[in-house]
Design a protein around this motif. Sequence first.
Motif, PDB file in Angstrom:
ATOM      1  N   UNK A 130      -2.371  11.773  -1.155  1.00 20.70           N
ATOM      2  CA  UNK A 130      -3.540  11.120  -0.060  1.00 20.70           C
ATOM      3  C   UNK A 130      -2.634  10.480   1.060  1.00 20.70           C
ATOM      4  N   UNK A 131      -3.127  10.942   2.305  1.00 25.31           N
ATOM      5  CA  UNK A 131      -2.502  10.565   3.509  1.00 25.31           C
ATOM      6  C   UNK A 131      -2.713   8.782   3.681  1.00 25.31           C
ATOM      7  N   UNK A 132      -1.860   8.111   4.217  1.00 22.38           N
ATOM      8  CA  UNK A 132      -1.897   6.739   4.393  1.00 22.38           C
ATOM      9  C   UNK A 132      -2.950   6.286   5.529  1.00 22.38           C
ATOM     10  N   UNK A 133      -4.007   6.233   4.983  1.00 21.28           N
ATOM     11  CA  UNK A 133      -5.192   6.204   6.182  1.00 21.28           C
ATOM     12  C   UNK A 133      -5.977   4.899   5.667  1.00 21.28           C
ATOM     13  N   UNK A 134      -6.158   3.885   6.423  1.00 19.46           N
ATOM     14  CA  UNK A 134      -6.904   2.669   5.980  1.00 19.46           C
ATOM     15  C   UNK A 134      -7.405   2.134   7.235  1.00 19.46           C
ATOM     16  N   UNK A 160      -3.695   8.157  10.658  1.00 18.58           N
ATOM     17  CA  UNK A 160      -2.543   7.963   9.688  1.00 18.58           C
ATOM     18  C   UNK A 160      -1.324   6.909  10.188  1.00 18.58           C
ATOM     19  N   UNK A 161      -1.114   6.167   9.205  1.00 18.32           N
ATOM     20  CA  UNK A 161       0.113   5.299   9.234  1.00 18.32           C
ATOM     21  C   UNK A 161       1.454   5.728   8.873  1.00 18.32           C
ATOM     22  N   UNK A 162       2.437   5.446   9.534  1.00 18.83           N
ATOM     23  CA  UNK A 162       3.554   6.178   8.659  1.00 18.83           C
ATOM     24  C   UNK A 162       4.767   4.854   9.004  1.00 18.83           C
ATOM     25  N   UNK A 168       0.760  -1.182   0.125  1.00 19.19           N
ATOM     26  CA  UNK A 168      -0.161  -0.177   0.049  1.00 19.19           C
ATOM     27  C   UNK A 168       0.858   1.217   0.078  1.00 19.19           C
ATOM     28  N   UNK A 169       1.931   1.268   0.607  1.00 18.45           N
ATOM     29  CA  UNK A 169       2.831   2.462   0.769  1.00 18.45           C
ATOM     30  C   UNK A 169       3.295   2.603  -0.436  1.00 18.45           C
ATOM     31  N   UNK A 170       4.196   1.445  -1.036  1.00 17.60           N
ATOM     32  CA  UNK A 170       4.911   1.741  -2.173  1.00 17.60           C
ATOM     33  C   UNK A 170       4.081   2.037  -3.544  1.00 17.60           C
TER      34      UNK A 170
END
Lengths: 233, 233
Positions: free
Chosen positions: A178-182, A217-219, A168-170
């Motif tokens: 978009x923010x990495x929000x799921x 948000x996931x980092x 999902x990140x890459x």
Amino acid sequence: MALNEQHRYFDCSQCLFKQLSCTLIEDSEFEVIRKTSYQMKYQKGETILKQGAKSTGLLYLHSGIVKFSFKTEDQRNIITTIVRGPKLLGGANLFFKDINIFSIVAVEDCDVCYIDSNALRSVALNNGRYTLAMFESTASMFQHSIFNFISLAHNHVNGRIASILLYLWEHVYEGSGYDFIISRKEIAEFAACSHENVINTLSKFKKEGLIELNGKKIEIVNIEALKELSKKG
Amino acid sequence: MALNEQHRYFDCSQCLFKQLSCTLIEDSEFEVIRKTSYQMKYQKGETILKQGAKSTGLLYLHSGIVKFSFKTEDQRNIITTIVRGPKLLGGANLFFKDINIFSIVAVEDCDVCYIDSNALRSVALNNGRYTLAMFESTASMFQHSIFNFISLAHNHVNGRIASILLYLWEHVYEGSGYDFIISRKEIAEFAACSHENVINTLSKFKKEGLIELNGKKIEIVNIEALKELSKKG
DNA sequence: ATTGCACTATGAAATGTTTCATGTTTTAAC
DNA sequence: GTTAAAACATGAAACATTTCATAGTGCAAT
């Protein structure tokens, strides 16, 4: 002006699908495809295509993020993949089939263009090079899916969730704006495990310094360690 | 007579791939493909294509049964699918790629024909209909694989093994002339579980009257119950 | 502001799965 | 025939995962 010439949200001359197509087919041939296509906008959460519905063509996702969702006979939801535009959707999973085998649901706001498969087909029949190019693009998506599924089928939950975060990140969120929000629930439907297990695993990853959770948000903090996990299972 | 015209084990005029192709392309076009192809015979257990090796074309499996096998970085073997001839192998998994991503290993004695991808490609470029037909055939194999993997990723071992038994019976062994014989280890590599678990599960299926084990041969007794299991997980 | 709802979170019990230790059977080779 | 290797089989212990019960949080609708 024909009905389907109205309500163009975005400019066809800027479309990446057109630009790609027209390196292989004539502008006049592309015009056959463009004339039968129509544009739509979808908001987060809306269903763009529904599993089981009749399929009349394929879909060009200009921008936005969608999930491919499959509902089993016993009503479980399964996410087979998540992709972001620009991308031609259809191909091996929907192309030339009468019935959609998956639903496609907007995860973020989407601009899409419906392409009539008869028009596309009529152009493809006269142009082996164009068909071959779409074939190769489909084959490449297929390979990606296969490795995704191998990871799901043959690894434990730690490895599966690590793989999914990396994917999902890459391939979806990095550089997308978009923010990495799921949601945990969506990760669970993607990773084939319970949402409780996702919650536990993410908490564990956070404790171990692999990721950081800021609000929704996931980092990704330690991408190499995640890659190790995704390999070893 | 060219070198590759020698040692023909089987008669090209009877080949199903030729017969199928020649409903879409001219015999003279097919001759381009045939001239660059060569035939081979493989015994049970032999490796036909090796993962990581350079791929120069694709493979037509005239007769026999093969497994697609994938070796992970940590040396685990994974079977992605098992198919029987006649079938064109390659397509989305190998087609037009330089490196084989899977090994193909003979599970029963096989007659195969290597087809040079350049020859096929040159014919396909001039014939959209032919390319489209291969595209559709590939898309269909792709769908099958996807559902296979969904079952593997999202069901428990009972359901996975039930699915695999059904798939193998209905699509590979039934009416093939081969006995339904496959080792527990191979089922384990296909179902993504330990071989002990396969042994336990098969014993349980036998106790419950779903299957019968005669020597090495597996017999499906209650196919409906297996289908229920494969659905419900 | 309150209500209802979906999402997040946690722990304990029940279940499912693998690993390990061990032994039997089958198969192939000499 | 004897032997060695591979496949099959089983039970127990260790581990992984799901299910269930419970509760806090954030958000949108009224």
